[in-house]
Design a protein around this motif. Structure first.
Motif, PDB file in Angstrom:
ATOM      1  N   GLY A   1      33.642  34.268  41.849  1.00  0.00           N
ATOM      2  CA  GLY A   1      34.744  33.359  41.539  1.00  0.00           C
ATOM      3  C   GLY A   1      34.724  32.051  42.295  1.00  0.00           C
ATOM      4  O   GLY A   1      35.791  31.489  42.597  1.00  0.00           O
TER       5      GLY A   1
ATOM      6  N   HIS B   1      32.700  35.240  37.593  1.00  0.00           N
ATOM      7  CA  HIS B   1      33.986  35.630  37.014  1.00  0.00           C
ATOM      8  C   HIS B   1      35.108  34.917  37.774  1.00  0.00           C
ATOM      9  O   HIS B   1      34.890  34.325  38.833  1.00  0.00           O
ATOM     10  CB  HIS B   1      34.183  37.149  36.992  1.00  0.00           C
ATOM     11  CG  HIS B   1      34.235  37.813  38.334  1.00  0.00           C
ATOM     12  ND1 HIS B   1      34.230  39.179  38.488  1.00  0.00           N
ATOM     13  CD2 HIS B   1      34.288  37.312  39.607  1.00  0.00           C
ATOM     14  CE1 HIS B   1      34.288  39.477  39.769  1.00  0.00           C
ATOM     15  NE2 HIS B   1      34.336  38.374  40.462  1.00  0.00           N
ATOM     16  N   GLU B   2      36.291  34.978  37.222  1.00  0.00           N
ATOM     17  CA  GLU B   2      37.447  34.296  37.799  1.00  0.00           C
ATOM     18  C   GLU B   2      37.760  34.846  39.184  1.00  0.00           C
ATOM     19  O   GLU B   2      37.611  36.041  39.451  1.00  0.00           O
ATOM     20  CB  GLU B   2      38.651  34.477  36.870  1.00  0.00           C
ATOM     21  CG  GLU B   2      39.898  33.725  37.291  1.00  0.00           C
ATOM     22  CD  GLU B   2      41.054  33.954  36.344  1.00  0.00           C
ATOM     23  OE1 GLU B   2      42.175  33.511  36.677  1.00  0.00           O
ATOM     24  OE2 GLU B   2      40.862  34.586  35.284  1.00  0.00           O
ATOM     25  N   ASP B   3      38.204  33.955  40.063  1.00  0.00           N
ATOM     26  CA  ASP B   3      38.543  34.340  41.425  1.00  0.00           C
ATOM     27  C   ASP B   3      39.828  35.176  41.441  1.00  0.00           C
ATOM     28  O   ASP B   3      40.915  34.680  41.159  1.00  0.00           O
ATOM     29  CB  ASP B   3      38.733  33.077  42.280  1.00  0.00           C
ATOM     30  CG  ASP B   3      38.884  33.397  43.764  1.00  0.00           C
ATOM     31  OD1 ASP B   3      38.988  34.590  44.116  1.00  0.00           O
ATOM     32  OD2 ASP B   3      38.901  32.449  44.568  1.00  0.00           O
ATOM     33  N   LYS B   4      39.671  36.458  41.781  1.00  0.00           N
ATOM     34  CA  LYS B   4      40.817  37.353  41.919  1.00  0.00           C
ATOM     35  C   LYS B   4      40.755  38.069  43.266  1.00  0.00           C
ATOM     36  O   LYS B   4      40.978  39.270  43.366  1.00  0.00           O
ATOM     37  CB  LYS B   4      40.844  38.372  40.770  1.00  0.00           C
ATOM     38  CG  LYS B   4      41.097  37.744  39.410  1.00  0.00           C
ATOM     39  CD  LYS B   4      41.208  38.794  38.325  1.00  0.00           C
ATOM     40  CE  LYS B   4      41.505  38.157  36.958  1.00  0.00           C
ATOM     41  NZ  LYS B   4      41.581  39.169  35.884  1.00  0.00           N
ATOM     42  N   GLY B   5      40.437  37.281  44.304  1.00  0.00           N
ATOM     43  CA  GLY B   5      40.262  37.872  45.620  1.00  0.00           C
ATOM     44  C   GLY B   5      38.870  38.477  45.745  1.00  0.00           C
ATOM     45  O   GLY B   5      37.997  38.231  44.910  1.00  0.00           O
TER      46      GLY B   5
ATOM     47  N   GLN C   1      36.215  40.621  45.042  1.00  0.00           N
ATOM     48  CA  GLN C   1      35.840  41.566  43.989  1.00  0.00           C
ATOM     49  C   GLN C   1      34.319  41.632  43.858  1.00  0.00           C
ATOM     50  O   GLN C   1      33.754  41.555  42.771  1.00  0.00           O
ATOM     51  CB  GLN C   1      36.479  41.153  42.652  1.00  0.00           C
ATOM     52  CG  GLN C   1      37.984  41.167  42.634  1.00  0.00           C
ATOM     53  CD  GLN C   1      38.574  42.562  42.787  1.00  0.00           C
ATOM     54  OE1 GLN C   1      37.896  43.561  42.558  1.00  0.00           O
ATOM     55  NE2 GLN C   1      39.832  42.642  43.191  1.00  0.00           N
TER      56      GLN C   1
ATOM     57  N   GLN D   1      37.005  46.989  47.757  1.00  0.00           N
ATOM     58  CA  GLN D   1      36.817  45.613  48.193  1.00  0.00           C
ATOM     59  C   GLN D   1      35.932  45.626  49.453  1.00  0.00           C
ATOM     60  O   GLN D   1      35.011  46.409  49.529  1.00  0.00           O
ATOM     61  CB  GLN D   1      38.168  44.929  48.442  1.00  0.00           C
ATOM     62  CG  GLN D   1      38.839  44.412  47.182  1.00  0.00           C
ATOM     63  CD  GLN D   1      39.576  45.502  46.415  1.00  0.00           C
ATOM     64  OE1 GLN D   1      40.327  46.285  46.996  1.00  0.00           O
ATOM     65  NE2 GLN D   1      39.360  45.547  45.116  1.00  0.00           N
TER      66      GLN D   1
END
Length: 276
Positions: free
Chosen positions: A43, A68-72, A74, A206
């Protein structure tokens, strides 16, 4: 550009252009040539995406950017996406803050064996020295010379023997080391079919041991490990770890305990998701 690579190199990254650039430089100088690079990007921002795009355009290497989109934090998720993008039967996994010595991939290729994965280590550099290393230092391989590193700020340590051991000494030390030959995310390799058979990384995890848990499922699946920590050398560039937290570490420990206690070799939270 390689059409049919023998190795897919998966390199994880997140908003760390200077370290990623040094890492990519090191793969421009590998003795082994039949490989592709999959950048597993958890991300990163537009600046990093633009850097990778420009690097791909100027490099003769086959490089695939998986984002992929930054979602913390991952990393497990993006690594699974990277595994599905691999075009080779054999996968070497490392991080975007690890400079690979010129024979790094050659060692992984020569030591690969059906029914096994390879477990390497890293040599950690202090921050100031990490920042100082240039493209020329990597191209000439002086960045792996213990004397040059000491002249540029590397503290004296018994660990320096990892950089100075020759082929025979490295093999002896690998046979003698008490360190467990675990799956280490910064320097390990295995067969893609084995990694897919256990369904890749557990995406519930995580920061903190998700690579080890994958290795433990490989063991449960019947795959053995071989030690190459003194042969396949990479330099770990120092940096802060803002994503490290105790809650994540505790959760991951519980997942690893379950994997061990129940002898699990498959996660339903991996590459292929079980339908609910």
């Amino acid at each position: 550009m390689i059409k049919d690579p023998s190795i897919s190199v998966v390199i994880s990254t997140y908003n760390s252009i200077p370290w990623l650039e040094k890492t990519l430089w090191s793969y421009e100088h590998q003795i082994f040539r039949q490989f592709e690079i999959i950048i597993a990007d958890d991300g990163s921002n537009e600046e990093t995406k633009e850097f990778i795009k420009n690097y791909i355009e100027k490099s003769a290497k086959k490089i695939i950017h998986v984002w992929h989109e930054d979602k913390g934090f991952q990393k497990s998720m993006i690594l699974n996406k990277a595994l599905t993008a691999c075009n080779a039967e054999y996968v070497v996994m490392s991080d975007g803050d690890c400079i690979a010595r010129e024979d790094f991939l050659q060692i992984h290729y020569e030591r690969r064996e059906p029914g096994h994965f390879l477990s390497g280590g890293y040599y950690k550099l202090p921050l100031e020295l990490s920042e100082k290393i240039t493209e020329e230092d990597i191209a000439t391989q002086r960045s792996f010379d213990a004397e040059w590193l000491k002249k540029n700020g590397l503290p004296a340590s018994y660990k320096n023997q990892k950089l100075t051991s020759g082929f025979v000494t490295a093999k002896i030390m690998e046979n003698l080391t008490p360190t467990n030959a675990s799956w280490n995310g910064h320097n390990s390799s295995g067969w893609l079919k084995d990694l897919k058979a256990i369904n890749g990384f557990d995406e519930r995890m995580q920061y903190g041991g998700q690579d080890r848990e994958l290795g433990e499922r490989l063991f449960n699946y019947g795959i053995k490990s071989k030690q190459i920590r003194y042969s396949a050398i990479c330099l770990h560039l120092d940096h802060a770890r803002g994503y490290k937290n105790q809650e994540s570490i505790d959760k991951n420990k519980a997942i690893r305990k379950s994997t061990k206690d129940k002898n699990k070799d498959f996660t339903p939270y991996g590459i292929v998701k079980e339908e609910k």
